[in-house]
Design a protein around this motif. Structure first.
Motif, short mmCIF file in Angstrom:
data_model
loop_
_atom_site.label_atom_id
_atom_site.label_comp_id
_atom_site.label_asym_id
_atom_site.label_seq_id
_atom_site.Cartn_x
_atom_site.Cartn_y
_atom_site.Cartn_z
N UNK A 173 7.82 -0.68 21.12
CA UNK A 173 7.71 -0.02 19.82
C UNK A 173 8.30 1.38 20.00
N UNK A 174 9.49 1.57 19.44
CA UNK A 174 10.17 2.85 19.57
C UNK A 174 9.89 3.70 18.34
N UNK A 175 9.44 4.92 18.57
CA UNK A 175 9.12 5.84 17.47
C UNK A 175 10.26 6.83 17.27
N UNK A 176 10.43 7.23 15.98
CA UNK A 176 11.50 8.19 15.67
C UNK A 176 11.14 9.60 16.10
N UNK A 177 9.85 9.84 16.32
CA UNK A 177 9.43 11.15 16.78
C UNK A 177 8.60 11.04 18.03
N UNK A 178 8.01 12.14 18.43
CA UNK A 178 7.21 12.15 19.64
C UNK A 178 5.92 11.36 19.46
N UNK A 179 5.70 10.39 20.35
CA UNK A 179 4.47 9.60 20.24
C UNK A 179 3.25 10.40 20.68
N UNK A 180 3.49 11.53 21.34
CA UNK A 180 2.36 12.36 21.74
C UNK A 180 1.69 13.01 20.53
N UNK A 181 2.35 12.93 19.36
CA UNK A 181 1.76 13.47 18.13
C UNK A 181 0.76 12.50 17.50
N UNK A 182 0.71 11.29 18.02
CA UNK A 182 -0.22 10.29 17.49
C UNK A 182 -1.45 10.21 18.38
N UNK A 183 -2.62 10.11 17.77
CA UNK A 183 -3.81 10.06 18.61
C UNK A 183 -4.17 8.61 18.99
N UNK A 184 -3.63 7.65 18.26
CA UNK A 184 -3.79 6.24 18.62
C UNK A 184 -2.48 5.50 18.33
N UNK A 185 -2.07 4.69 19.29
CA UNK A 185 -0.98 3.74 19.09
C UNK A 185 -1.59 2.36 19.28
N UNK A 186 -1.17 1.40 18.46
CA UNK A 186 -1.80 0.09 18.53
C UNK A 186 -0.82 -1.03 18.22
N UNK A 187 -1.18 -2.20 18.71
CA UNK A 187 -0.45 -3.42 18.39
C UNK A 187 -1.38 -4.34 17.62
N UNK A 188 -0.86 -4.89 16.53
CA UNK A 188 -1.55 -5.89 15.72
C UNK A 188 -0.71 -7.16 15.72
N UNK A 189 -1.31 -8.24 15.28
CA UNK A 189 -0.56 -9.47 15.09
C UNK A 189 -1.10 -10.23 13.90
N UNK A 190 -0.21 -11.02 13.31
CA UNK A 190 -0.60 -11.85 12.17
C UNK A 190 0.03 -13.22 12.33
N UNK A 191 -0.81 -14.21 12.49
CA UNK A 191 -0.36 -15.59 12.57
C UNK A 191 -0.31 -16.19 11.17
N UNK A 192 0.48 -17.23 10.97
CA UNK A 192 0.57 -17.85 9.64
C UNK A 192 -0.79 -18.27 9.11
N UNK A 193 -1.10 -17.87 7.89
CA UNK A 193 -2.36 -18.25 7.26
C UNK A 193 -3.57 -17.49 7.75
N UNK A 194 -3.35 -16.49 8.60
CA UNK A 194 -4.48 -15.73 9.14
C UNK A 194 -4.34 -14.25 8.80
N UNK A 195 -5.46 -13.55 8.91
CA UNK A 195 -5.44 -12.11 8.67
C UNK A 195 -4.83 -11.38 9.86
#
Length: 116
Positions: free
Chosen positions: A22-44
């Motif tokens: 996940x490449x950010x356009x700015x400094x990721x140190x400015x974010x206090x949380x970075x996260x990964x989510x996923x969504x499967x077909x038919x699921x939240x």
């Protein structure tokens, strides 16, 4: 405006590995949380892994011991290393970044398909 761009998805056999970026356009140190989510077909959409600015990590139970979230502050990239992949890991994976202001940002997603 912050932009997040995911890459690294694809088709992999069960038991295989992928590394998402996940490449950010700015400094990721400015974010206090970075996260990964996923969504499967038919699921939240579900939270898969998160990483705080203090290096605290959290994982959904189904990926513990198999996935690892990390970051490279110099490159402004957050990674999700996925090992021992299972068919149930098939989903679109999204990157999300949170600021202390309450603002948050999503990437466009990258498809991961685990199939033989």
């Amino acid at each position: 405006q912050v932009q997040l761009v995911e890459s690294g998805g694809g088709l992999v056999q069960p038991g295989g590995s992928l590394r998402l970026s996940c490449a950010a356009s700015g400094s990721i140190s400015s974010f206090y949380v970075m996260a990964w989510y996923r969504q499967a077909p038919g699921k939240q959409r579900e939270l898969v892994a998160s990483l705080t600015s203090g290096d605290r990590t959290n994982y959904v139970d189904s990926v513990k011991g198999r996935f690892t979230i990390s970051r490279d502050n110099a490159k402004n990239i957050v990674y999700l290393q996925m090992n021992s992949l299972k068919p149930e890991d098939t989903a679109v994976y999204y990157c999300r970044a949170f600021k202390t202001s309450g603002d948050y940002y999503w990437g466009q997603g990258t498809q991961v398909t685990v199939s033989s």
